[in-house]
Motif scaffolding. Structure first.
Motif, PDB file in Angstrom:
ATOM      1  N   LEU A   1      76.168 -12.386   3.910  1.00  0.00           N
ATOM      2  CA  LEU A   1      75.437 -13.486   3.286  1.00  0.00           C
ATOM      3  C   LEU A   1      74.461 -14.156   4.247  1.00  0.00           C
ATOM      4  CD1 LEU A   1      78.507 -14.996   1.439  1.00  0.00           C
ATOM      5  CD2 LEU A   1      76.551 -13.923   0.301  1.00  0.00           C
ATOM      6  N   GLY A   2      74.460 -13.747   5.513  1.00  0.00           N
ATOM      7  CA  GLY A   2      73.488 -14.278   6.448  1.00  0.00           C
ATOM      8  C   GLY A   2      74.030 -14.874   7.724  1.00  0.00           C
ATOM      9  N   ALA A   3      75.353 -15.124   7.806  1.00  0.00           N
ATOM     10  CA  ALA A   3      75.913 -15.637   9.054  1.00  0.00           C
ATOM     11  C   ALA A   3      75.743 -14.587  10.157  1.00  0.00           C
ATOM     12  CB  ALA A   3      77.390 -15.974   8.872  1.00  0.00           C
TER      13      ALA A   3
ATOM     14  N   MET B   1      72.889 -18.596   7.034  1.00  0.00           N
ATOM     15  CA  MET B   1      73.590 -18.198   5.811  1.00  0.00           C
ATOM     16  C   MET B   1      73.031 -18.998   4.632  1.00  0.00           C
ATOM     17  SD  MET B   1      77.704 -17.901   5.082  1.00  0.00           S
ATOM     18  CE  MET B   1      77.964 -19.578   4.499  1.00  0.00           C
ATOM     19  N   THR B   2      71.923 -18.511   4.094  1.00  0.00           N
ATOM     20  CA  THR B   2      71.201 -19.250   3.054  1.00  0.00           C
ATOM     21  C   THR B   2      71.634 -18.896   1.634  1.00  0.00           C
ATOM     22  OG1 THR B   2      69.439 -17.591   3.097  1.00  0.00           O
ATOM     23  CG2 THR B   2      69.176 -19.514   4.531  1.00  0.00           C
ATOM     24  N   ALA B   3      72.338 -17.794   1.450  1.00  0.00           N
ATOM     25  CA  ALA B   3      72.708 -17.354   0.101  1.00  0.00           C
ATOM     26  C   ALA B   3      73.659 -18.347  -0.563  1.00  0.00           C
ATOM     27  CB  ALA B   3      73.353 -15.971   0.149  1.00  0.00           C
ATOM     28  N   PRO B   4      73.556 -18.553  -1.866  1.00  0.00           N
ATOM     29  CA  PRO B   4      74.498 -19.427  -2.582  1.00  0.00           C
ATOM     30  C   PRO B   4      75.937 -18.965  -2.347  1.00  0.00           C
ATOM     31  CG  PRO B   4      72.671 -18.824  -4.008  1.00  0.00           C
ATOM     32  CD  PRO B   4      72.544 -17.985  -2.774  1.00  0.00           C
ATOM     33  N   THR B   5      76.799 -19.918  -1.985  1.00  0.00           N
ATOM     34  CA  THR B   5      78.160 -19.566  -1.582  1.00  0.00           C
ATOM     35  C   THR B   5      79.129 -20.668  -1.966  1.00  0.00           C
ATOM     36  OG1 THR B   5      77.282 -18.360   0.343  1.00  0.00           O
ATOM     37  CG2 THR B   5      79.629 -18.907   0.370  1.00  0.00           C
TER      38      THR B   5
ATOM     39  N   ASP C   1      72.717  -8.339   4.009  1.00  0.00           N
ATOM     40  CA  ASP C   1      72.307  -7.268   3.097  1.00  0.00           C
ATOM     41  C   ASP C   1      71.615  -7.892   1.889  1.00  0.00           C
ATOM     42  OD1 ASP C   1      72.335  -5.190   1.030  1.00  0.00           O
ATOM     43  OD2 ASP C   1      73.668  -4.103   2.386  1.00  0.00           O
ATOM     44  N   PRO C   2      70.358  -7.554   1.650  1.00  0.00           N
ATOM     45  CA  PRO C   2      69.621  -8.173   0.544  1.00  0.00           C
ATOM     46  C   PRO C   2      70.167  -7.833  -0.833  1.00  0.00           C
ATOM     47  CG  PRO C   2      68.360  -6.360   1.490  1.00  0.00           C
ATOM     48  CD  PRO C   2      69.521  -6.589   2.396  1.00  0.00           C
ATOM     49  N   ARG C   3      71.004  -6.808  -0.918  1.00  0.00           N
ATOM     50  CA  ARG C   3      71.594  -6.463  -2.216  1.00  0.00           C
ATOM     51  C   ARG C   3      72.645  -7.479  -2.629  1.00  0.00           C
ATOM     52  NH1 ARG C   3      73.065  -0.355  -0.481  1.00  0.00           N
ATOM     53  NH2 ARG C   3      73.644  -1.562   1.391  1.00  0.00           N
TER      54      ARG C   3
ATOM     55  N   ARG D   1      73.395  -3.693 -11.165  1.00  0.00           N
ATOM     56  CA  ARG D   1      73.249  -3.596  -9.710  1.00  0.00           C
ATOM     57  C   ARG D   1      72.346  -4.677  -9.128  1.00  0.00           C
ATOM     58  NH1 ARG D   1      73.939   2.660  -8.127  1.00  0.00           N
ATOM     59  NH2 ARG D   1      75.210   3.296  -9.922  1.00  0.00           N
ATOM     60  N   SER D   2      71.741  -5.462  -9.967  1.00  0.00           N
ATOM     61  CA  SER D   2      70.938  -6.585  -9.478  1.00  0.00           C
ATOM     62  C   SER D   2      71.793  -7.824  -9.241  1.00  0.00           C
ATOM     63  CB  SER D   2      69.834  -6.920 -10.481  1.00  0.00           C
ATOM     64  OG  SER D   2      70.369  -7.491 -11.669  1.00  0.00           O
ATOM     65  N   ARG D   3      73.065  -7.771  -9.635  1.00  0.00           N
ATOM     66  CA  ARG D   3      73.971  -8.912  -9.479  1.00  0.00           C
ATOM     67  C   ARG D   3      75.199  -8.464  -8.683  1.00  0.00           C
ATOM     68  NH1 ARG D   3      72.266 -10.284 -15.196  1.00  0.00           N
ATOM     69  NH2 ARG D   3      71.151 -12.277 -15.007  1.00  0.00           N
ATOM     70  N   VAL D   4      75.130  -8.654  -7.371  1.00  0.00           N
ATOM     71  CA  VAL D   4      76.207  -8.233  -6.475  1.00  0.00           C
ATOM     72  C   VAL D   4      76.608  -9.411  -5.594  1.00  0.00           C
ATOM     73  CG1 VAL D   4      76.942  -6.623  -4.678  1.00  0.00           C
ATOM     74  CG2 VAL D   4      75.318  -5.869  -6.448  1.00  0.00           C
ATOM     75  N   ALA D   5      77.900  -9.703  -5.544  1.00  0.00           N
ATOM     76  CA  ALA D   5      78.436 -10.767  -4.703  1.00  0.00           C
ATOM     77  C   ALA D   5      79.375 -10.180  -3.665  1.00  0.00           C
ATOM     78  CB  ALA D   5      79.185 -11.797  -5.550  1.00  0.00           C
ATOM     79  N   ALA D   6      79.489 -10.862  -2.530  1.00  0.00           N
ATOM     80  CA  ALA D   6      80.485 -10.532  -1.513  1.00  0.00           C
ATOM     81  C   ALA D   6      81.523 -11.641  -1.493  1.00  0.00           C
ATOM     82  CB  ALA D   6      79.839 -10.393  -0.141  1.00  0.00           C
ATOM     83  N   ALA D   7      82.787 -11.260  -1.422  1.00  0.00           N
ATOM     84  CA  ALA D   7      83.868 -12.235  -1.336  1.00  0.00           C
ATOM     85  C   ALA D   7      84.876 -11.734  -0.312  1.00  0.00           C
ATOM     86  CB  ALA D   7      84.535 -12.439  -2.696  1.00  0.00           C
ATOM     87  N   GLY D   8      85.648 -12.667   0.251  1.00  0.00           N
ATOM     88  CA  GLY D   8      86.657 -12.260   1.210  1.00  0.00           C
ATOM     89  C   GLY D   8      87.569 -13.407   1.574  1.00  0.00           C
ATOM     90  N   HIS D   9      88.744 -13.046   2.069  1.00  0.00           N
ATOM     91  CA  HIS D   9      89.753 -14.030   2.476  1.00  0.00           C
ATOM     92  C   HIS D   9      90.034 -13.880   3.967  1.00  0.00           C
ATOM     93  CE1 HIS D   9      94.149 -15.164   3.054  1.00  0.00           C
ATOM     94  NE2 HIS D   9      93.601 -16.308   2.653  1.00  0.00           N
TER      95      HIS D   9
END
Length: 323
Positions: A147-149, A201-205, A164-166, A128-136
């Protein structure tokens, strides 16, 4: 580099459970979710995937199945704009669909215990410490917000931080760029929430764009879909797929009718590159992504490229071709 050049672990059999109904007070309908996972392995990172406009938890099999067979737990909610829901255009929730989508993704993480328990043999195997968001497409905007936008809310006229910080990394596939004057008249009328600000949107993407994705939603052409990369700070990578339209070769499903530019090699490449990137960005291991980028940078001049990777951080930038 061809799709087969990147070393991959053997795929695991996977288990997929659907639909799982999550209570969603105030939404009007329970949130229906699909969760897919490999039958082996521990400390499995999680991808929460947001579908494009009109799709559902049954879509995006080429990506969800591949990621799950190679060590990720993939969670796919069905948003209210899905054709399977049939929400009328004049429904009072329609203007808030963009925001309700973000709430859907957060609700998935809030109820991860229930989802984990619904899949036989999955208990205790999530990291649960490694969660990514993806989408099309529309789902890419949803993921970008996590992710911050920030979106200029057409109702309140304000931008709100809904990140979301998770969620610590992401993949944005064919995701809309700037709004305002960059929108077509059709988009400005029907999708006034399509007005993102990527400066937070600072998260690695990893941003993925097709150089033939000439959308009716923008007056700018295919380069509009590179805005999430160009306009955001921090560690980012941009994968430009040559010849790709909005379906990026067929990520939305296995049926020909679900894509405008069917190309199995392109989809296979995208499967592997997104897998390698997410393992790198989530801190699982760096070797796969580093090897992919190294191979891309050492292509012979005679190789016919399928695309190009660019990267930027606070310190460096560079690019490599793909064949």
């Amino acid at each position: 580099m061809t799709a087969s050049d990147m070393a991959l672990p053997a795929p695991s059999p996977l288990v997929s459970v659907k639909p799982i109904a999550l209570e969603a007070p105030g939404r009007g309908k329970d949130l229906r979710v699909r969760i897919s996972a490999p039958t082996t392995g521990d400390d499995l990172p999680v991808i929460v995937f947001s579908h494009g406009f009109g799709s559902s938890l049954d879509g995006y099999g080429p990506l969800a199945d591949f990621w799950a067979a190679h060590g990720f737990v993939v969670i796919q909610p069905t948003h209210l704009d899905s054709r399977t829901v049939g929400l009328p255009q004049d429904d009072p929730r329609t203007p808030r669909i963009w925001r309700l989508r973000v709430e859907d993704m957060k609700r998935v993480l809030d109820q991860l215990d229930l989802l984990e328990a619904a899949v036989p043999g999955l208990a205790g195997r999530l990291d649960r410490s490694r969660v990514a968001a993806a989408g099309h497409s529309f789902g890419g905007q949803t993921a970008s917000i996590l992710l911050g936008a920030r979106i200029l809310d057409p109702v309140s006229g304000e931008e709100e931080d809904l990140s979301d910080p998770r969620i610590t990394a992401g993949v944005l596939l064919a995701t809309a760029g700037k709004g305002g004057a960059d929108l077509s008249p059709f988009a400005a009328e029907h999708f006034p929430f399509m007005n993102p600000n990527f400066t937070h949107m600072t998260a690695p993407t990893l941003v993925v764009a097709g150089d033939k994705d000439d959308s009716h939603l923008s007056v700018r052409g295919p380069e509009w879909f590179t805005d999430p990369y160009v306009l955001s700070p921090g560690d980012k990578s941009l994968l430009t797929l040559f010849g790709a339209e909005h379906s990026l070769g067929g990520v939305a499903g296995y049926e020909i009718r679900e894509t405008t530019d069917e190309n199995p090699e392109r989809v296979a490449l995208l499967q592997r590159l997104t897998w390698a990137y997410l393992r790198h960005a989530l801190g699982v291991e760096d070797a796969s992504w580093a090897a992919a980028r190294k191979e891309l940078s050492e292509l012979p001049e005679s190789a016919a490229p399928m695309g190009r990777i660019e990267a930027k951080s606070g310190r460096t930038a560079g690019q490599a071709a793909i064949s």
